[in-house]
Write a protein that holds these residues in place. Sequence first.
Motif, PDB file in Angstrom:
ATOM      1  N   ILE A 177       4.379 -12.013 -11.863  1.00 50.39           N
ATOM      2  CA  ILE A 177       4.339 -11.825 -10.407  1.00 50.39           C
ATOM      3  C   ILE A 177       2.943 -11.392  -9.942  1.00 50.39           C
ATOM      4  CG2 ILE A 177       6.810 -11.337 -10.206  1.00 50.39           C
ATOM      5  CD1 ILE A 177       6.069  -8.359  -9.868  1.00 50.39           C
ATOM      6  N   GLU A 178       1.938 -11.789 -10.708  1.00 52.26           N
ATOM      7  CA  GLU A 178       0.567 -11.392 -10.381  1.00 52.26           C
ATOM      8  C   GLU A 178       0.158 -11.803  -8.962  1.00 52.26           C
ATOM      9  OE1 GLU A 178       0.712 -12.144 -14.839  1.00 52.26           O
ATOM     10  OE2 GLU A 178       1.334 -13.262 -13.077  1.00 52.26           O
ATOM     11  N   ASP A 179       0.685 -12.911  -8.503  1.00 50.24           N
ATOM     12  CA  ASP A 179       0.323 -13.396  -7.165  1.00 50.24           C
ATOM     13  C   ASP A 179       1.205 -12.804  -6.073  1.00 50.24           C
ATOM     14  OD1 ASP A 179       2.624 -14.748  -7.965  1.00 50.24           O
ATOM     15  OD2 ASP A 179       2.089 -16.564  -6.877  1.00 50.24           O
ATOM     16  N   PHE A 180       2.112 -11.880  -6.431  1.00 46.69           N
ATOM     17  CA  PHE A 180       3.080 -11.380  -5.454  1.00 46.69           C
ATOM     18  C   PHE A 180       3.171  -9.863  -5.395  1.00 46.69           C
ATOM     19  CE2 PHE A 180       7.557 -10.931  -3.873  1.00 46.69           C
ATOM     20  CZ  PHE A 180       7.364 -11.570  -2.657  1.00 46.69           C
ATOM     21  N   TYR A 181       2.685  -9.158  -6.408  1.00 52.88           N
ATOM     22  CA  TYR A 181       2.897  -7.710  -6.433  1.00 52.88           C
ATOM     23  C   TYR A 181       2.186  -6.989  -5.289  1.00 52.88           C
ATOM     24  CZ  TYR A 181      -1.625  -6.470  -8.581  1.00 52.88           C
ATOM     25  OH  TYR A 181      -2.958  -6.258  -8.827  1.00 52.88           O
ATOM     26  N   GLU A 182       1.077  -7.528  -4.822  1.00 49.44           N
ATOM     27  CA  GLU A 182       0.403  -6.912  -3.676  1.00 49.44           C
ATOM     28  C   GLU A 182       1.194  -7.138  -2.396  1.00 49.44           C
ATOM     29  OE1 GLU A 182      -3.494  -8.601  -4.145  1.00 49.44           O
ATOM     30  OE2 GLU A 182      -4.197  -6.823  -5.216  1.00 49.44           O
ATOM     31  N   LYS A 183       1.853  -8.282  -2.282  1.00 46.26           N
ATOM     32  CA  LYS A 183       2.733  -8.546  -1.138  1.00 46.26           C
ATOM     33  C   LYS A 183       3.902  -7.572  -1.156  1.00 46.26           C
ATOM     34  CE  LYS A 183       4.454 -10.596   2.413  1.00 46.26           C
ATOM     35  NZ  LYS A 183       3.908 -10.308   3.728  1.00 46.26           N
ATOM     36  N   LEU A 184       4.402  -7.262  -2.345  1.00 52.52           N
ATOM     37  CA  LEU A 184       5.479  -6.273  -2.457  1.00 52.52           C
ATOM     38  C   LEU A 184       5.018  -4.909  -1.929  1.00 52.52           C
ATOM     39  CD1 LEU A 184       6.893  -7.201  -5.972  1.00 52.52           C
ATOM     40  CD2 LEU A 184       8.055  -7.499  -3.773  1.00 52.52           C
ATOM     41  N   TYR A 185       3.751  -4.590  -2.150  1.00 54.55           N
ATOM     42  CA  TYR A 185       3.221  -3.329  -1.626  1.00 54.55           C
ATOM     43  C   TYR A 185       3.195  -3.357  -0.100  1.00 54.55           C
ATOM     44  CZ  TYR A 185       0.414   0.909  -1.317  1.00 54.55           C
ATOM     45  OH  TYR A 185      -0.029   2.183  -1.038  1.00 54.55           O
TER      46      TYR A 185
END
Length: 104
Positions: A55-63
């Motif tokens: 989920i490297e491309d998504f974990y910042e979106k989760l933040y």
Amino acid sequence: MNEFKAFLEVVSKFTDLKWGDVRDDLISRSIKVLRKYREGKTPEDLKNSKLILGIEDFYEKLYEIYKENPQSIEKLTEALSSFIKAPVPCKLKIINIVETLLKE
């Protein structure tokens, strides 16, 4: 972002509606990341963690999702946990229902 939109964003990211392929492992990883954010971690803290593999491309979106509505993260993680436990046909129907409810 309300809980429904956040839920739909996460499950849509890891679901191929055409083929009915749902990556429960990556949704589960997203739940774990959201819990880490609730505990006070930041994307920088998780940058080199094995927790974000896949989920490297998504974990910042989760933040971003967490920061927009931190008080609803518990509800979101519960909903995502329930979603993981459902059979695939039910998962696809759940996505369709939430999409319909969010139409304006």
